[in-house]
Scaffold this motif. Structure first.
Motif, mmCIF file in Angstrom:
data_model
loop_
_atom_site.group_PDB
_atom_site.id
_atom_site.type_symbol
_atom_site.label_atom_id
_atom_site.label_comp_id
_atom_site.label_asym_id
_atom_site.label_seq_id
_atom_site.Cartn_x
_atom_site.Cartn_y
_atom_site.Cartn_z
ATOM 1 N N THR A 76 0.846 -1.186 0.000
ATOM 2 C CA THR A 76 0.000 0.000 0.000
ATOM 3 C C THR A 76 0.880 1.233 0.000
ATOM 4 N N LEU A 77 0.535 2.187 -0.869
ATOM 5 C CA LEU A 77 1.241 3.470 -0.936
ATOM 6 C C LEU A 77 0.304 4.575 -0.481
ATOM 7 N N ALA A 78 0.779 5.445 0.372
ATOM 8 C CA ALA A 78 -0.003 6.597 0.813
ATOM 9 C C ALA A 78 -0.293 7.519 -0.373
ATOM 10 N N ALA A 79 -1.190 8.456 -0.190
ATOM 11 C CA ALA A 79 -1.538 9.427 -1.236
ATOM 12 C C ALA A 79 -0.275 10.089 -1.778
ATOM 13 N N ASN A 86 -9.085 0.858 -5.401
ATOM 14 C CA ASN A 86 -8.279 2.085 -5.511
ATOM 15 C C ASN A 86 -9.093 3.197 -6.154
ATOM 16 N N ASN A 109 1.798 6.127 -6.514
ATOM 17 C CA ASN A 109 0.380 6.455 -6.406
ATOM 18 C C ASN A 109 0.184 7.709 -7.249
ATOM 19 N N THR A 156 -3.473 0.337 -3.231
ATOM 20 C CA THR A 156 -2.942 -0.975 -2.902
ATOM 21 C C THR A 156 -2.671 -1.704 -4.205
ATOM 22 N N THR A 200 -6.047 9.714 -1.435
ATOM 23 C CA THR A 200 -6.253 8.340 -0.982
ATOM 24 C C THR A 200 -5.028 7.487 -1.273
ATOM 25 N N SER A 201 -4.891 6.430 -0.511
ATOM 26 C CA SER A 201 -3.815 5.474 -0.745
ATOM 27 C C SER A 201 -4.204 4.536 -1.888
ATOM 28 N N ALA A 244 2.401 8.999 -2.842
ATOM 29 C CA ALA A 244 3.677 8.379 -2.460
ATOM 30 C C ALA A 244 4.243 7.544 -3.601
#
Length: 170
Positions: free
Chosen positions: A55-58, A94, A152, A160, A157-158, A60
């Motif tokens: 998972t990557l943060a917003a 996502n 991302n 995945t 939003t993150s 990221a």
């Protein structure tokens, strides 16, 4: 430790139809490819696998280091010299896209080039495999050509994604 049961398979099927006076005409279309690898490092072989849900943060990004920082299911550090197959899949839920490629330095360029990217919309996936007779695969050069960037695409939003990489240590 031998690697067994290594298989990468993709298949597509579609059928066009049209109504005729006395029946229906059909035109089926299909394409399937399968890569089955034995244990080892030569043509048609692999001895390393990395698989993870990440998972990557917003907004990221992360660089997957194909030669030295990924860890297999048993906690051993993996060093790929050649990639024989890779699947990257963005989660259905996502809101943003997952962008693959274009690392700022030491880019793993043998698949997408140093500056190209591939955009995976929510739920999208990409699978790439080599031919069974291909001993080279997609080469990884430790320290200068071993980073696969995943990003991302947006804020808020993150995202995945799942990644599965099959390759060889030599």
């Amino acid at each position: 430790m031998p690697l067994s049961g290594t298989l990468l398979a993709v298949s597509a099927f579609a059928e066009l139809t049209t109504a005729l006076d006395l029946g229906t005409a059909r035109a089926p279309h299909s394409l399937s490819r399968k890569l089955s690898l034995g244990s080892g490092t030569g043509a048609g072989k692999a001895d390393r696998v990395f698989s993870d849900r990440r998972t990557l943060a917003a907004s990221a990004t992360e660089d997957l280091d194909l030669a030295g920082s990924l860890v297999d299911a048993f906690g051993a550090t993996i060093t790929f010299a050649r990639i024989k197959g890779i699947i990257v899949a963005a989660a259905d839920a996502n809101a943003n896209n997952v962008v693959v490629g274009n690392a700022t330095s030491n880019a793993w360029a043998t698949l997408l080039g140093a500056t190209s990217t591939l955009t995976l919309r929510p739920g999208a996936f990409v699978a790439v495999g080599t031919g069974v007779a291909d001993a080279t695969g997609y080469a990884v050069t430790a320290g200068t050509g071993d980073l696969l960037k995943i990003a991302n695409s947006g804020a808020g939003t993150s995202v995945t994604y799942d990644v599965h990489i099959i390759g060889a240590s030599a």
